[in-house]
Design a protein around this motif. Structure first.
Motif, mmCIF file in Angstrom:
data_model
loop_
_atom_site.group_PDB
_atom_site.id
_atom_site.type_symbol
_atom_site.label_atom_id
_atom_site.label_comp_id
_atom_site.label_asym_id
_atom_site.label_seq_id
_atom_site.Cartn_x
_atom_site.Cartn_y
_atom_site.Cartn_z
ATOM 1 N N ASP A 1 -1.490 -18.907 -43.642
ATOM 2 C CA ASP A 1 -0.915 -17.758 -44.330
ATOM 3 C C ASP A 1 0.606 -17.866 -44.470
ATOM 4 O OD1 ASP A 1 -0.987 -15.375 -45.694
ATOM 5 O OD2 ASP A 1 -1.097 -14.119 -43.909
ATOM 6 N N TYR A 2 1.076 -19.016 -44.960
ATOM 7 C CA TYR A 2 2.498 -19.247 -45.172
ATOM 8 C C TYR A 2 2.705 -19.809 -46.570
ATOM 9 C CZ TYR A 2 2.873 -18.264 -40.254
ATOM 10 O OH TYR A 2 2.804 -17.621 -39.036
ATOM 11 N N GLU B 1 -5.225 -17.270 -40.556
ATOM 12 C CA GLU B 1 -3.970 -17.028 -39.843
ATOM 13 C C GLU B 1 -3.051 -18.246 -39.912
ATOM 14 O OE1 GLU B 1 -2.796 -14.166 -37.980
ATOM 15 O OE2 GLU B 1 -4.265 -13.388 -39.420
ATOM 16 N N LYS C 1 2.554 -14.217 -44.653
ATOM 17 C CA LYS C 1 3.322 -13.807 -43.476
ATOM 18 C C LYS C 1 4.769 -14.271 -43.548
ATOM 19 C CE LYS C 1 0.347 -15.277 -40.294
ATOM 20 N NZ LYS C 1 -0.333 -15.527 -38.995
#
Length: 458
Positions: free
Chosen positions: A190-191, A187, A218
């Motif tokens: 996730d860029y 999480e 994301k």
């Protein structure tokens, strides 16, 4: 071919070139490099930085190269400096000058950052799959051994009777936390760094949100300097893998102990054991020992990369090339250990009778004897002292508590009655512990049901 060189008047010294080159290890993420380039081209075409014809030709050719790399019909030439230059050179060889437009609006800095993130996301998913399989294996052992009584230990000394389901349940919780850590890392990382350029972004009208979306992120990284220089997610994953390896090592150590002639709690399957070159009777738990040993290898990767990163100024520095070899090795080690441990557990035989017999010795029911006195009105501190005297006496007589006569009990305290034998029976000791998280059969069944629900989501 170098992706640079215009301002140089002399060729690179061959030793320097070899020392600087990374293709021998960064070819590992050739697939991610090409997929990242395909995503970049789609965005350049959408933004009309490339014409439709140029974009379609580059994308079509990159997909052909990807297919050949995946099918191993295209050999990666290790004379190139890195995987990026190999892919770009192969593209240019096939479509000419149009291929030279691939690198518009990006740098190797954001390209390698993208490759590593795409690769790491794939690896987290693989690790997660292996962890789930291990959790399911442990879950099956728990279901099968709710009533398999064994000694619980502290300081490697027998402490209290528990069940094998309860013992293995501790590892279920450990590996469940490991899985949670993987989720958290995914999480946070996730860029998408693509479009960060070398460090300052670019003057081209890139649509970074679009790039991020089509590459499965994301969103884009919000700071271009951090986008190219961030390796926190690698450190986090190395740390998470180190913790996983520690958990596997602890379980392996117990299996080594349980496999000894002195314990005989388990029989390892022949397919997961080895023999001795000189002693024909030996059946060695080498897989457990190797998992235990390889734990240090993963720890070393974590400490090595933390040391590499600790003094680096912003933004990108060549030191960061050292993020790959140890990281790849740690990933392969952890994945291999997860697979082997799960398969080994599936084939292991647990000797119920040996475990129960061991649980009935060593005064594992001493705490329950003290609780018996407390239930008769004796203050706990006094009860503790009485049972201490009783154990000392039993040791002198070479007996366990349940082998003492009622008269011997009463010689220490006249509070004891015939019902003491029921109170200190190992089955009673286990099954009257019925608070959540304890080893009692009813509570274990509830926990197993909760685990069942947890595993259904995967």
């Amino acid at each position: 071919m170098n992706l640079w060189g215009g301002r140089f008047t002399k060729p690179t010294n061959q030793l320097v070139y070899d020392f600087n080159a990374s293709i021998k290890f960064d070819k590992t993420f050739a697939g991610q490099d090409i997929k990242g380039s395909i995503g970049h081209v789609k965005m350049l075409t959408k933004q009309e930085i490339l014409t439709q014809e140029e974009g379609q030709l580059i994308e079509k050719t990159l997909k052909e190269i990807l297919n050949e790399v995946e099918n191993e019909t295209l050999e990666i030439d290790e004379s190139f400096e890195d995987i990026h230059s190999f892919v770009e050179s192969t593209l240019i060889d096939r479509i000419g000058d149009t291929g030279k437009k691939l690198h518009t609006g990006r740098s190797r800095n954001d390209q390698v950052a993208l490759d590593m993130r795409l690769y790491t996301k794939d690896q987290i998913e693989m690790l997660n799959t292996l962890l789930i399989d291990l959790l399911k294996t442990i879950h099956e052992i728990m279901k099968e051994h709710v009533d398999t009584i064994m000694p619980g230990f502290t300081h490697l000394q027998k402490a209290q009777p528990i069940t094998l389901a309860h013992h293995m349940g501790a590892y279920f919780e450990m590996f469940k936390r490991d899985q949670s850590r993987l989720h958290d890392i995914y999480e946070r990382m996730d860029y998408c760094p693509l479009g960060s350029g070398a460090l300052a972004g670019t003057t081209y009208p890139l649509d970074r949100e679009y790039s991020a979306d089509i590459l499965g992120f994301k969103g884009p990284c919000l700071n271009s300097i951090d986008g190219v220089s961030d390796r926190d997610y690698l450190i986090e994953l190395l740390s998470a893998m180190s913790t996983m390896m520690m958990h596997m090592s602890r379980l392996s150590e117990e299996m080594i102990i349980w496999n000894t002639n002195e314990y005989q709690f388990i029989d390892l399957d022949d397919t997961f054991s080895t023999g001795s070159s000189i002693m024909p009777q030996k059946k060695n738990p080498d897989i457990c020992e190797l998992i235990r040993g390889k734990t240090g290898r993963v720890y070393g990767a974590l400490m090595g990369f933390l040391t590499t990163m600790k003094g680096l100024p912003l933004a990108y520095n060549k030191d960061m090339q050292e993020d790959k070899e140890m990281y790849f090795d740690a990933l392969n080690t952890t994945k291999g250990c997860l697979q082997l441990l799960s398969d080994m557990l599936k084939s292991t035989t647990f000797n119920k009778d040996k475990m129960k017999k061991s649980a009935t010795g060593g005064f594992t029911n001493a705490t329950d004897a003290a609780d018996y006195l407390v239930n008769k009105g004796v203050p706990f501190r006094d009860a503790h002292g009485i049972i201490g005297q009783l154990v000392l006496y039993a040791i002198s007589q070479n007996k366990d508590l349940d082998e003492l006569s009622l008269e011997e009990f009463k010689n220490i305290s006249d509070v004891f009655e015939d019902d003491v034998y029921q109170a200190i029976d190992v089955n009673t000791c286990v099954n009257k512990r019925n608070t959540i998280g304890a080893c009692g059969q009813e509570m274990m069944k509830k926990v197993i049901a909760l685990n069942e629900e947890y595993l259904k989501q995967f």
